[in-house]
Scaffold this motif. Structure first.
Motif, PDB file in Angstrom:
ATOM      1  N   LEU A   1       0.844  -1.191   0.000  1.00 27.25           N
ATOM      2  CA  LEU A   1       0.000   0.000   0.000  1.00 27.25           C
ATOM      3  C   LEU A   1       0.884   1.247   0.000  1.00 27.25           C
ATOM      4  O   LEU A   1       2.111   1.159   0.114  1.00 27.25           O
ATOM      5  CB  LEU A   1      -0.912  -0.002   1.224  1.00 27.25           C
ATOM      6  N   ASP A   2       0.235   2.405  -0.064  1.00 24.73           N
ATOM      7  CA  ASP A   2       0.975   3.671  -0.026  1.00 24.73           C
ATOM      8  C   ASP A   2       0.992   4.269   1.369  1.00 24.73           C
ATOM      9  O   ASP A   2       1.376   5.429   1.548  1.00 24.73           O
ATOM     10  CB  ASP A   2       0.374   4.674  -1.018  1.00 24.73           C
ATOM     11  N   GLN A   3       0.569   3.477   2.373  1.00 21.83           N
ATOM     12  CA  GLN A   3       0.542   3.937   3.761  1.00 21.83           C
ATOM     13  C   GLN A   3       1.068   2.833   4.671  1.00 21.83           C
ATOM     14  O   GLN A   3       0.975   1.645   4.335  1.00 21.83           O
ATOM     15  CB  GLN A   3      -0.893   4.294   4.184  1.00 21.83           C
ATOM     16  N   PRO A   4       1.622   3.194   5.838  1.00 20.23           N
ATOM     17  CA  PRO A   4       2.001   2.165   6.818  1.00 20.23           C
ATOM     18  C   PRO A   4       0.783   1.329   7.206  1.00 20.23           C
ATOM     19  O   PRO A   4      -0.354   1.818   7.183  1.00 20.23           O
ATOM     20  CB  PRO A   4       2.535   2.976   7.992  1.00 20.23           C
ATOM     21  N   PHE A   5       1.024   0.080   7.616  1.00 18.02           N
ATOM     22  CA  PHE A   5      -0.069  -0.889   7.722  1.00 18.02           C
ATOM     23  C   PHE A   5       0.232  -1.893   8.832  1.00 18.02           C
ATOM     24  O   PHE A   5       1.386  -2.249   9.068  1.00 18.02           O
ATOM     25  CB  PHE A   5      -0.192  -1.614   6.370  1.00 18.02           C
ATOM     26  N   LEU A   6      -0.812  -2.322   9.528  1.00 15.76           N
ATOM     27  CA  LEU A   6      -0.721  -3.400  10.516  1.00 15.76           C
ATOM     28  C   LEU A   6      -1.972  -4.260  10.442  1.00 15.76           C
ATOM     29  O   LEU A   6      -3.052  -3.781  10.082  1.00 15.76           O
ATOM     30  CB  LEU A   6      -0.592  -2.836  11.936  1.00 15.76           C
ATOM     31  N   ILE A   7      -1.834  -5.520  10.828  1.00 14.32           N
ATOM     32  CA  ILE A   7      -2.983  -6.415  10.985  1.00 14.32           C
ATOM     33  C   ILE A   7      -3.059  -6.835  12.437  1.00 14.32           C
ATOM     34  O   ILE A   7      -2.045  -7.180  13.053  1.00 14.32           O
ATOM     35  CB  ILE A   7      -2.860  -7.650  10.075  1.00 14.32           C
ATOM     36  N   THR A   8      -4.268  -6.807  12.999  1.00 15.24           N
ATOM     37  CA  THR A   8      -4.475  -7.307  14.357  1.00 15.24           C
ATOM     38  C   THR A   8      -5.308  -8.568  14.303  1.00 15.24           C
ATOM     39  O   THR A   8      -6.067  -8.802  13.360  1.00 15.24           O
ATOM     40  CB  THR A   8      -5.145  -6.242  15.244  1.00 15.24           C
ATOM     41  N   TRP A   9      -5.161  -9.388  15.342  1.00 17.67           N
ATOM     42  CA  TRP A   9      -5.750 -10.734  15.370  1.00 17.67           C
ATOM     43  C   TRP A   9      -6.824 -10.734  16.446  1.00 17.67           C
ATOM     44  O   TRP A   9      -6.538 -10.871  17.631  1.00 17.67           O
ATOM     45  CB  TRP A   9      -4.657 -11.767  15.619  1.00 17.67           C
TER      46      TRP A   9
ATOM     47  N   THR B   1     -11.389 -13.477  13.899  1.00 13.33           N
ATOM     48  CA  THR B   1     -11.140 -12.731  12.669  1.00 13.33           C
ATOM     49  C   THR B   1      -9.810 -11.988  12.761  1.00 13.33           C
ATOM     50  O   THR B   1      -9.225 -11.866  13.835  1.00 13.33           O
ATOM     51  CB  THR B   1     -12.257 -11.696  12.407  1.00 13.33           C
ATOM     52  N   TYR B   2      -9.367 -11.484  11.622  1.00 11.65           N
ATOM     53  CA  TYR B   2      -8.247 -10.547  11.576  1.00 11.65           C
ATOM     54  C   TYR B   2      -8.667  -9.366  10.711  1.00 11.65           C
ATOM     55  O   TYR B   2      -9.577  -9.481   9.874  1.00 11.65           O
ATOM     56  CB  TYR B   2      -6.984 -11.204  11.014  1.00 11.65           C
ATOM     57  N   PHE B   3      -8.009  -8.221  10.906  1.00 14.37           N
ATOM     58  CA  PHE B   3      -8.327  -7.044  10.097  1.00 14.37           C
ATOM     59  C   PHE B   3      -7.252  -5.979  10.295  1.00 14.37           C
ATOM     60  O   PHE B   3      -6.479  -6.034  11.266  1.00 14.37           O
ATOM     61  CB  PHE B   3      -9.707  -6.479  10.452  1.00 14.37           C
TER      62      PHE B   3
ATOM     63  N   SER C   1     -11.932  -0.569   3.960  1.00 10.16           N
ATOM     64  CA  SER C   1     -11.701  -0.949   2.561  1.00 10.16           C
ATOM     65  C   SER C   1     -11.361  -2.418   2.389  1.00 10.16           C
ATOM     66  O   SER C   1     -11.078  -2.861   1.278  1.00 10.16           O
ATOM     67  CB  SER C   1     -10.577  -0.092   1.962  1.00 10.16           C
ATOM     68  N   GLY C   2     -11.360  -3.194   3.470  1.00 12.77           N
ATOM     69  CA  GLY C   2     -11.081  -4.629   3.347  1.00 12.77           C
ATOM     70  C   GLY C   2      -9.919  -5.049   4.216  1.00 12.77           C
ATOM     71  O   GLY C   2      -9.710  -4.533   5.308  1.00 12.77           O
ATOM     72  N   GLY C   3      -9.139  -6.021   3.724  1.00 11.46           N
ATOM     73  CA  GLY C   3      -7.999  -6.518   4.482  1.00 11.46           C
ATOM     74  C   GLY C   3      -8.373  -7.403   5.650  1.00 11.46           C
ATOM     75  O   GLY C   3      -7.529  -7.715   6.494  1.00 11.46           O
ATOM     76  N   PHE C   4      -9.643  -7.827   5.715  1.00 16.56           N
ATOM     77  CA  PHE C   4     -10.080  -8.664   6.838  1.00 16.56           C
ATOM     78  C   PHE C   4     -10.371 -10.082   6.360  1.00 16.56           C
ATOM     79  O   PHE C   4     -10.539 -10.349   5.164  1.00 16.56           O
ATOM     80  CB  PHE C   4     -11.324  -8.067   7.514  1.00 16.56           C
ATOM     81  N   GLY C   5     -10.427 -11.011   7.327  1.00 22.32           N
ATOM     82  CA  GLY C   5     -10.725 -12.398   7.006  1.00 22.32           C
ATOM     83  C   GLY C   5     -11.039 -13.189   8.260  1.00 22.32           C
ATOM     84  O   GLY C   5     -11.008 -12.661   9.378  1.00 22.32           O
ATOM     85  N   GLY C   6     -11.332 -14.463   8.086  1.00 22.12           N
ATOM     86  CA  GLY C   6     -11.712 -15.320   9.198  1.00 22.12           C
ATOM     87  C   GLY C   6     -10.572 -16.186   9.693  1.00 22.12           C
ATOM     88  O   GLY C   6      -9.636 -16.501   8.952  1.00 22.12           O
ATOM     89  N   ILE C   7     -10.637 -16.552  10.970  1.00 21.94           N
ATOM     90  CA  ILE C   7      -9.696 -17.492  11.588  1.00 21.94           C
ATOM     91  C   ILE C   7     -10.514 -18.610  12.229  1.00 21.94           C
ATOM     92  O   ILE C   7     -11.378 -18.344  13.070  1.00 21.94           O
ATOM     93  CB  ILE C   7      -8.821 -16.811  12.655  1.00 21.94           C
TER      94      ILE C   7
END
Length: 540
Positions: free
Chosen positions: A78-86, A127-129, A138-144
């Protein structure tokens, strides 16, 4: 002779022990490589920029088994810093992997970070996102999905299969436009629709007649609660965020922002297609979307009226929430907080009353907890704590109870000791529903009630079979009470799951600490940790 035999027996025993130590393997590893990019999506009939993982919207599901080590390399394109949390993964002994700005420096564009998780003593639906800015919009999420080990019996027959339902509100504007709206001091207003697995209409789930399937249902939206139901079918609730429940049957279920449940559905009707319905709760107008439950031998399309669900009925939802109970007879992988499961017999050492409020600071819309609207420092709290960097936070910014006076910006951190057993009251004095999430630590929902909480409400607590979970809703002008064992050392995010409120300050951190430096209580900073702010240039 007897001495020689004894020596032989000892040698044999040592050989067996030596062999056992050699063949004893670590828990299994599962590896994932995720590339995060922008891509054009069209969930509501209008092309818009979405956040994709490996080209997918929603992102890929993580399937693993209790105690698995899950290694996820995230490449940020992406054009921005990014993190995913669980969301709901405890990350026992390592808040370094939590994926929020209080514990991790964000992943810069065109770089990567490898998360190392262990789903220790956990099972269930999560989930994660993205946790940065408004990326979640805008998305970037899913199931665990965490499955139990084969030797641990389930309190129900193995289902024929399972389906993941990622349901949530959606806006046609992308995350940057929504962020600009919030930054300008305005709220987002009503969402444009409800999605099921990234679709506003037509998500289809196929099963064989006569068989029973598990439906894993998660609310991945920004703020809207929804009601879930299936035409002509009933749902048997079996799990809430890693807790086996008493198996009550429901015609519909309310699921609030950030929450997950699992139900069993038997395909016991005549072969045809049936409507799956998700509709918004506590909104005017009510937003509705439909999917389809398709019998594998069906040639008949879904027809007839959609099953009716509740709309604004708060009491109906409160009554349903109180009906959820912990299945005390079920076997499961789980830790043993405080050395006992008799949580109602443990006396809390501290009571926190956390009250949310909508405020104006410097003329702009903000949200606060006990009068403090959270502002992220440039140096993550966990990093500052590890390197003893002064001036990033202190433990006196936020009080244990609401205090009079105007709201202000601050970096809220509550100091606690490892193994503290704490009562937390989430007090909602506003006319909107709230949802709270606690990272790293699950809790018992012991009470839900209207108006303002008082100590007298404790006599109505469920101290026997309340469910444990990671998210709890607080109804308008109401309170929710939890008991939480702080048995996971680290710096943990306590946040509103209503994402615009979280973005504008409705969050805080809890520092769970003791002065013992031991890998038995907390792992060291990972060697691949990204360092930023005042920690930039230091060595791990």
């Amino acid at each position: 002779m007897r001495g020689a035999m004894l020596i032989q027996l000892l040698v044999g025993a040592l050989a067996i022990l030596s062999y056992a130590s050699v063949v004893k393997a670590e828990d299994p590893y599962r590896y994932f490589n995720w590339v995060v990019t922008y891509g054009t999506i069209n969930p509501l009939g209008v092309p818009q920029q979405g956040i994709l993982i490996n080209g997918k919207f929603p992102g890929p599901r993580i399937d693993c088994v209790t105690n698995d080590n899950v290694i996820i390399n995230v490449v940020n394109k992406l054009d921005q810093p990014f993190l995913i949390t669980w969301n709901g993964i405890k990350n026992r002994k390592t808040s370094w992997q939590d994926g929020v700005l209080g514990t991790n420096c964000p992943i810069p564009p065109n770089t990567n970070f490898t998360y190392r998780l262990q789903v220790k003593d956990q099972f269930g639906t999560f989930t994660y996102f993205p946790s940065t800015l408004m990326h979640k919009a805008s998305g970037g999420f899913g199931g665990i999905s965490i499955y139990t080990r084969p030797k641990i019996p389930l309190p129900f027959a193995d289902p024929a299969g399972d389906f993941t339902f990622l349901i949530g509100d959606w806006y046609k504007a992308g995350h940057k436009a929504l962020q600009k709206t919030l930054d300008s001091g305005r709220n987002l207003g009503l969402p444009d629709g409800i999605l099921i697995n990234g679709k506003a209409r037509g998500a289809k789930f196929t099963g064989d007649p006569g068989k029973t399937y598990m439906f894993r249902i998660s609310n991945v939206g920004l703020s809207t609660s929804f009601n879930f139901r299936i035409q002509g079918h009933k749902m048997r609730l079996v799990e809430i965020e890693g807790t086996h429940t008493v198996q009550e049957t429901y015609e519909s279920l309310d699921i609030h922002a950030g929450q997950s449940v699992a139900v069993l559905v038997k395909l016991n009707q005549r072969p045809k297609d049936y409507f799956i319905v998700a509709s918004s709760r506590f909104t005017t107008p009510v937003l509705t979307t439909t999917g389809y439950l398709h019998y594998s031998n069906s040639k008949v399309k879904a027809s007839g009226a959609l099953p009716i669900g509740p709309t604004y009925h708060v009491h109906w939802s409160l009554k349903q929430a109180r009906s959820f109970r912990w299945n005390l007879t079920a076997s499961a992988a789980r830790p043993n907080p405080q050395g006992t499961y008799h949580y109602g017999n443990i006396k809390p050492v501290r009571t926190l009353i956390l009250a949310n409020s909508e405020v104006k600071i410097n003329g702009k819309l903000r949200y606060a907890v006990n009068g403090i609207s959270y502002k992220n420092p440039k140096t993550p709290l966990k990093v500052a704590d590890y390197f003893n960097i002064p001036g990033v936070f202190n433990l006196y910014t936020i009080k244990d109870r609401p205090t009079p006076g105007p709201a202000r910006l601050g970096t809220s951190v509550i100091g606690t000791a490892l193994h503290d057993y704490v009562e937390i009251i989430f007090q909602n004095n506003e006319n909107t529903i709230q949802t709270w999430h606690t990272a790293g630590n699950d809790f018992w929902v012991v009470g839900l009630g209207p108006k303002k909480w008082t100590a007298a409400q404790r006599k109505y607590y469920n101290l026997v079979d309340a469910t444990t979970r990671y998210t709890v809703q607080v109804y308008p002008n109401s309170w929710s009470a939890i008991y939480i064992p702080l048995d996971n050392k680290g710096m943990w995010n306590f946040r509103s799951a209503n994402w615009p409120r979280r973005y504008l300050g409705q969050e805080l951190y809890v520092r769970v600490w003791n002065d013992e430096k031991s890998l038995f209580t907390e792992y060291d900073i990972p060697q691949n940790a990204i360092l930023c702010g005042k920690a930039k240039g230091r060595h791990t």
